[in-house]
Design an enzyme around this catalytic site. Sequence first.
Site, PDB file in Angstrom:
ATOM      1  N   ASP A  85       0.851  -1.199   0.000  1.00 46.85           N
ATOM      2  CA  ASP A  85       0.000   0.000   0.000  1.00 46.85           C
ATOM      3  C   ASP A  85       0.889   1.251   0.000  1.00 46.85           C
ATOM      4  OD1 ASP A  85      -2.355   1.471   2.381  1.00 46.85           O
ATOM      5  OD2 ASP A  85      -2.327   1.506   0.185  1.00 46.85           O
ATOM      6  N   GLY A 119      -7.894   8.341   7.385  1.00 41.04           N
ATOM      7  CA  GLY A 119      -8.054   8.695   8.797  1.00 41.04           C
ATOM      8  C   GLY A 119      -9.504   8.727   9.259  1.00 41.04           C
TER       9      GLY A 119
HETATM   10  O1  LIG Z   1      -6.758   4.151   2.235  1.00 42.73           O
HETATM   11  C1  LIG Z   1      -6.187   3.821   3.266  1.00 42.73           C
HETATM   12  C2  LIG Z   1      -6.904   3.814   4.595  1.00 42.73           C
HETATM   13  O2  LIG Z   1      -8.123   4.518   4.553  1.00 42.73           O
HETATM   14  P1  LIG Z   1      -8.927   4.690   5.947  1.00 42.73           P
HETATM   15  O3  LIG Z   1      -8.110   5.596   6.819  1.00 42.73           O
HETATM   16  O4  LIG Z   1     -10.251   5.328   5.550  1.00 42.73           O
HETATM   17  O5  LIG Z   1      -9.102   3.354   6.554  1.00 42.73           O
HETATM   18  N1  LIG Z   1      -4.882   3.398   3.258  1.00 42.73           N
HETATM   19  O6  LIG Z   1      -4.226   3.337   2.085  1.00 42.73           O
HETATM   20  C3  LIG Z   1      -4.145   3.078   4.492  1.00 42.73           C
HETATM   21  C4  LIG Z   1      -2.895   3.919   4.624  1.00 42.73           C
HETATM   22  C5  LIG Z   1      -2.144   3.545   5.897  1.00 42.73           C
HETATM   23  O7  LIG Z   1      -0.867   4.161   5.892  1.00 42.73           O
HETATM   24  P2  LIG Z   1       0.090   4.040   7.208  1.00 42.73           P
HETATM   25  O8  LIG Z   1       0.213   2.591   7.576  1.00 42.73           O
HETATM   26  O9  LIG Z   1       1.379   4.628   6.743  1.00 42.73           O
HETATM   27  O10 LIG Z   1      -0.577   4.810   8.294  1.00 42.73           O
HETATM   28 ZN   LIG Z   2      -4.473   5.100   1.005  1.00 40.13          ZN
END
Ligand SMILES: O=C(COP(=O)(O)O)N(O)CCCOP(=O)(O)O
Ligand SMILES: [Zn+2]
Length: 305
Positions: A80, A179
């Site tokens: 991701d 978030g």
């Molecule tokens: O699209 C989303 C999550 O969406 P959401 O916050 O609505 O669940 N993501 O790609 C998750 C991104 C997470 O990154 P990290 O591990 O660096 O904090």
């Molecule tokens: Zn994302």
Amino acid sequence: MLVTGNDILVPARAGKYGVGAFNTNNMEITQAIIHTAEKLRSPVIVQMSEGAIKYGGQDLANIVIDIATRATVPVALHLDHGSSYENALKAIKMGFTSVMIDASHHSFEENVRETRRVVEAAHAMGISVESELGRLGGIEEHVVVDEKDAFLTDPGEAVQFVEETGTDYLAIAIGTSHGAYKGKGRPYIDQARIERIGELVSIPLVAHGSSGVPAEIVGRFRDSGGEIGDAAGIADEDLRLACQHGIAKVNVDTDLRLAMTVGVREVLTKNPKEFDPRKVFGPAREVMAGIVEHKMGVLGSVGKA
Ligand SMILES: O=C(COP(=O)(O)O)N(O)CCCOP(=O)(O)O
Ligand SMILES: [Zn+2]
């Protein structure tokens, strides 16, 4: 069984249903995702961000790969928000079967160049690729975009981008953001834009920032001592409609983070003498499994495996 992202998303786009792409950071989250997918006969994507790789490394990737390989439904392991060609290739060497190259913060031309490099290398190894055009708002560790720079995906540019890169699936900016604070009341999602892009582009589309931030979980979070502001997520009905118009991969991380934290907090506040990790993380796994089950029902992937 462990498969590529395309193996899961091409049928989903054709069948007009969405597949959850759930972020993991440990064994219990991974188990909640994959075991629920098996229970519901749903395909599923387990994804690790670069932050998750920094946190759990090959150890965590191996846990996902082992559970996914033994699973009785199709499971892809996806990188991701890969930030570079090098990191995408590192993930493939780690055993990932799908990678995202997120060059959306660069110019269109630079994004095309970087994405095409990853597509050529990944395809040579049988791995499918997600890319992004347009920019989400919202804040996640390692994924921070100042609201004012957030801009939505242009349908015409999306056609050109897909033609010039060969990307397998495309993350589009449609008003969602990462978030727990996606906007006031019912957060905005640009359905007309999704529909337009879906008419012009036939590959699976991806919605980032798709957590629902359910009021029930937010209430339990507060009741067990958590502090959270005016949190709001994407409505179930809005996700259902988006999947009718071409969204096939639906990213969910925040809901699992909240669910896990609620599970842990509730045990520790109700049983202050508890210190058996199985009695702390076991209930948290159950709360997360409930979130995964609900989401798969909303997206329509139940019974598709
Ligand atoms: O699209 C989303 C999550 O969406 P959401 O916050 O609505 O669940 N993501 O790609 C998750 C991104 C997470 O990154 P990290 O591990 O660096 O904090
Ligand atoms: Zn994302």
